[in-house]
Structures are given as C-alpha cells and as structure tokens.
Design an enzyme around this catalytic site. Structure first.
Site, PDB file in Angstrom:
ATOM      1  N   THR A   1      -0.064 -29.623 -27.330  1.00 12.72           N
ATOM      2  CA  THR A   1       0.846 -30.659 -26.873  1.00 12.72           C
ATOM      3  C   THR A   1       1.060 -31.695 -27.972  1.00 12.72           C
ATOM      4  O   THR A   1       0.586 -31.525 -29.083  1.00 12.72           O
ATOM      5  CB  THR A   1       0.334 -31.307 -25.588  1.00 12.72           C
ATOM      6  OG1 THR A   1       1.345 -32.163 -25.094  1.00 12.72           O
ATOM      7  CG2 THR A   1      -0.933 -32.087 -25.831  1.00 12.72           C
TER       8      THR A   1
ATOM      9  N   GLU B   1       9.211 -37.368 -19.206  1.00 12.17           N
ATOM     10  CA  GLU B   1      10.109 -38.525 -19.171  1.00 12.17           C
ATOM     11  C   GLU B   1      11.055 -38.451 -17.972  1.00 12.17           C
ATOM     12  O   GLU B   1      11.845 -37.519 -17.837  1.00 12.17           O
ATOM     13  CB  GLU B   1      10.896 -38.607 -20.479  1.00 12.17           C
ATOM     14  CG  GLU B   1      10.022 -39.058 -21.633  1.00 12.17           C
ATOM     15  CD  GLU B   1      10.688 -38.987 -22.979  1.00 12.17           C
ATOM     16  OE1 GLU B   1      10.165 -39.632 -23.905  1.00 12.17           O
ATOM     17  OE2 GLU B   1      11.702 -38.286 -23.121  1.00 12.17           O
TER      18      GLU B   1
ATOM     19  N   THR C   1       3.429 -43.449 -26.061  1.00  8.48           N
ATOM     20  CA  THR C   1       4.790 -43.854 -26.440  1.00  8.48           C
ATOM     21  C   THR C   1       5.585 -44.067 -25.156  1.00  8.48           C
ATOM     22  O   THR C   1       5.611 -45.171 -24.614  1.00  8.48           O
ATOM     23  CB  THR C   1       5.453 -42.815 -27.357  1.00  8.48           C
ATOM     24  OG1 THR C   1       5.314 -41.512 -26.789  1.00  8.48           O
ATOM     25  CG2 THR C   1       4.825 -42.832 -28.737  1.00  8.48           C
TER      26      THR C   1
ATOM     27  N   ASN D   1      16.015 -41.271 -23.325  1.00  9.26           N
ATOM     28  CA  ASN D   1      16.283 -40.699 -24.632  1.00  9.26           C
ATOM     29  C   ASN D   1      17.616 -41.118 -25.231  1.00  9.26           C
ATOM     30  O   ASN D   1      17.843 -40.943 -26.422  1.00  9.26           O
ATOM     31  CB  ASN D   1      16.193 -39.175 -24.551  1.00  9.26           C
ATOM     32  CG  ASN D   1      14.749 -38.724 -24.444  1.00  9.26           C
ATOM     33  OD1 ASN D   1      14.016 -38.711 -25.410  1.00  9.26           O
ATOM     34  ND2 ASN D   1      14.325 -38.386 -23.226  1.00  9.26           N
TER      35      ASN D   1
ATOM     36  N   LYS E   1      -1.637 -37.610 -25.060  1.00  7.28           N
ATOM     37  CA  LYS E   1      -0.396 -38.306 -24.769  1.00  7.28           C
ATOM     38  C   LYS E   1       0.739 -37.301 -24.873  1.00  7.28           C
ATOM     39  O   LYS E   1       0.661 -36.292 -25.584  1.00  7.28           O
ATOM     40  CB  LYS E   1      -0.178 -39.482 -25.722  1.00  7.28           C
ATOM     41  CG  LYS E   1       0.036 -39.152 -27.177  1.00  7.28           C
ATOM     42  CD  LYS E   1       1.439 -38.768 -27.570  1.00  7.28           C
ATOM     43  CE  LYS E   1       2.432 -39.829 -27.147  1.00  7.28           C
ATOM     44  NZ  LYS E   1       3.822 -39.389 -27.543  1.00  7.28           N
TER      45      LYS E   1
END
Length: 392
Positions: free
Chosen positions: A184, A263, A151, A386, A173
């Site tokens: 995770t 991120e 993603t 985000n 991922k």
C-alpha cells in the site's frame, strides 16, 4: 492456528519499538514528521512501488534495504519528494542523515519515506531542524506515529496482535492513489520476533500478494508505495508458519481498513471470485469488478444493477469466461445463475447495499482459481478531494 487471530483492542508496539511525531512546518499545524525507532538494530525487508516515476525515497530505499538491517524509519507527509530529480535524492539522503544523527546510528540504518503532493521540492531544512530532539518524544503508542504520515486519511491506522511470545504491529496510511503492485502507500510492520532478512522478505512478499496487492481505491499506483517489516528479535524465535499466518491476517485487516477509508468512501467493497481457470485469472476478474466505476457507483447508490457485475466480468477478454457457468451474488443473495439475471427481492438486496460492508461474489465454473479483491465505492467526495488536491 486460526487464520483469524484476536487483534488487540488498543494497538501496542512490540518490545523495543517506539515512535514520535510532530509538526515541523510542512503542514500548517497537524503532525507532519514521524520517527519509528527500534532500540536495537532490526532485521528488515521491504517492497516498493513499481511505478516508473518512483519518489526519491524509493530510489534511496531500494539501496538502503539491501543491507537487510534497520534501526529506524523517518517519514514525512504533505510533500512526497517525487519528480524532484537528483536534488530530491540528495534531500532523501539528508533526511536519513538527520535521523541517524538524532539516534546515534548510521544513515544506512534509516529508511526514508515521504508522501503528499508530487513535484514540489522537499523543505529539507524544516525536516533537519525539526527532527532534533525527537528522541525525547519517543513513546509507546503507534497511533502517534500514524498521525504524522496522514495525508487525506480521515483517521490514523494501526493494529497489533500476538503470535507466540511475539507481537506484530502494523502502522499505515493510504486513502487515494491506491492500486498497489507491491504494497500500500505507506505500511510499516514491526515485530519483536527473531527472523533473518531473507525469511522476512519471503514472508512479506507472501503476505502482501493476497492482501495489499489486491487493494484498489482508484486503480492508480502511487509513486511512493512502501511496505517494510522490521524484526528486532527481542521476543526470540517464533514458528515461521504460525508467524506467516498471523502476518497475512494482519495485512488483510489493514487492507480492509485502508479500503474503507478510501477518499470519499462510504462502503468497503469485497469481491470474491471462485471457479476461475486459475488463480491468475481469478485475480484479473476480481480486480476488474472492484475497479469498475459502474460497480462502484452501483454500490454507492444501493442500486442492485446486475448488468454492471456481468459487464465487469465479461470485459476480461484474456480470461476464460463462459456465461452458461457464471453465477453471482450480492451480499449472499444470488442474482445471476448460469449467466442469466435471476428474480430476487429488489428491496431486500437494495437494503443490503446500503450497509457499510458490501460483498460481491462471482463463480465462473471453469476451474479452481480463487481471489479476493478489496475496494470502496465511488462518491462525489472522491471527486471533490482530488479536484483540488494540488492546491489545497
């Protein structure tokens, strides 16, 4: 056996495992559907998120894994099939049925995963039509499968290692919404070693506890977390103790890989706590440090602000904390002794904080408990990613 095995330079699948991924229209062009397949039925175990809003694939997965046998995993990205009600569960079942039909197996041998935006109906028809013919695409490169489940990841994640005559391969991922209470976001482990489902379940939980369960990017537990292990037995029996050591080492390596790709992250942060009253309290303190936004920004700004470390330790109200026995280090340089800030070369420590990996260590001096937590710094990139995730 060493707890630091030699990982393969290029990840490979164990005997009998292959994968395929393709774009089926969930994303504009990138791969968005992955199929992992064993040529024979494999013993299996899995752990799932403890979030009270589990995705439909989790609801189905908890049912599926009770059988202890899997032939395949089908996973899509872009849409998580979370908060979609009974229709979402029906769509998850249709995913399993579509994969089973393509592979010539039964739906109860297929584990389903979805990751992506929450609250959007799964375009199941695109998946059902897209999976047709995927068996012709099956290949030996695990990174191909990893691409289809990404993603906000910046790169596909896979690694493999040998243990005895067997191989263990991890495909995962995860980049945001990560503080697992089991594993995770999506992590699949494949091996050709021979173990029964109960042994796999026991080893998986033991390996997950000090690794994936000590990972935190942002303190947020995903609604889609899944960690599954499949063992098809084609390499024969492997010593369980030796296998567990390597399994744990691989989970730790993947944990660090996921943390580094958080991120917007620019640094992997490892937090080691020693001398806690017990392991449980060490766990709490380590997570408090790695989750602190002030500690994260301290790392990001390469600012050796000792007060932020002490704050993160001191706010663990239910733990035994004694300032007079507490010491702390930043990248091996002692900065706190007996609860007091020590004189240190600010420029030297500041330079070490600019490196890719930052190690923060605390000794509480009240017992023998130890824990290590894994995380990353907090950057503007995390906020930007985000702030528009739903609409992007």
């Amino acid at each position: 056996m060493s707890s630091a095995p030699s990982f393969h330079a290029t990840p490979v699948f164990p005997r009998g495992f292959r994968c395929a991924s393709r774009n089926v229209g969930l994303k504009p062009s990138a791969r968005d559907l992955t199929l992992f397949v064993s040529e024979v039925d494999a013993a299996a175990a899995a752990v799932f998120t403890r979030n009270h809003f589990p995705g439909a694939p989790i609801v189905l997965g908890r049912e599926t894994i009770k059988g202890g046998v899997l032939r395949a995993i089908i996973a899509n990205s872009k849409v998580s099939n979370v908060a979609t009600g009974p229709r979402g569960v029906e769509h998850a079942r249709r995913m399993a049925m579509a994969a089973a039909a393509e592979l010539g197996t039964s739906p109860d041998r297929v584990l389903v995963s979805s990751t992506g935006v929450i609250g959007v109906p799964l375009p199941i028809e695109k998946i059902e039509s897209g999976v047709v013919g995927m068996t012709a695409d099956l290949q030996d490169d695990p990174l191909v499968g990893a691409e289809g489940i990404m993603t906000t990841d910046t790169h596909p994640k896979a690694l493999s290692v040998s243990v005895g005559r067997a191989t263990i391969t991890w495909v995962a991922k995860g980049s945001g919404m990560i503080e697992p209470h089991m594993a995770t976001m999506l992590s699949y482990i494949f091996t050709d070693a021979a173990f029964d489902p109960s042994a796999l379940d026991r080893m998986l939980r033991a390996a997950v506890a000090p690794t994936f369960n000590m990972l935190s990017v942002d303190t947020d537990t995903s609604t889609s977390d899944t960690c599954a292990i499949l063992a098809n037995g084609l390499a024969g029996a492997v010593d369980e103790a030796a296998f567990l050591l390597v399994l744990t080492a691989g989970c730790r390596r993947m944990t660090e890989t996921l943390a580094r790709d958080g991120e917007g992250a620019e640094h992997l942060v490892r937090v080691t706590v020693r001398g806690a009253l017990n392991g449980a309290e060490a766990h709490v303190v380590a997570k408090s440090i790695v989750n602190s936004p002030l500690v994260k920004t301290m790392v990001h700004g390469a600012d050796p602000n000792v007060g932020r470390l002490l704050m993160a330790v001191g706010k663990c109200f239910d733990c035994t904390i004694r300032p007079e026995t507490t010491d702390a280090w930043i990248n091996g340089f002692q900065v706190v002794g007996h609860g007091e800030r020590l004189a240190f070369d600010d420029a030297v420590v500041r330079e070490t904080l600019s490196r890719e990996v930052v190690d923060l260590s605390v000794s509480l001096g009240v017992g023998h408990g130890e824990a290590v937590a894994y995380g990353c710094d907090l950057t503007k990139g995390y906020v930007d990613e985000n702030a528009s995730y739903y609409s992007s």
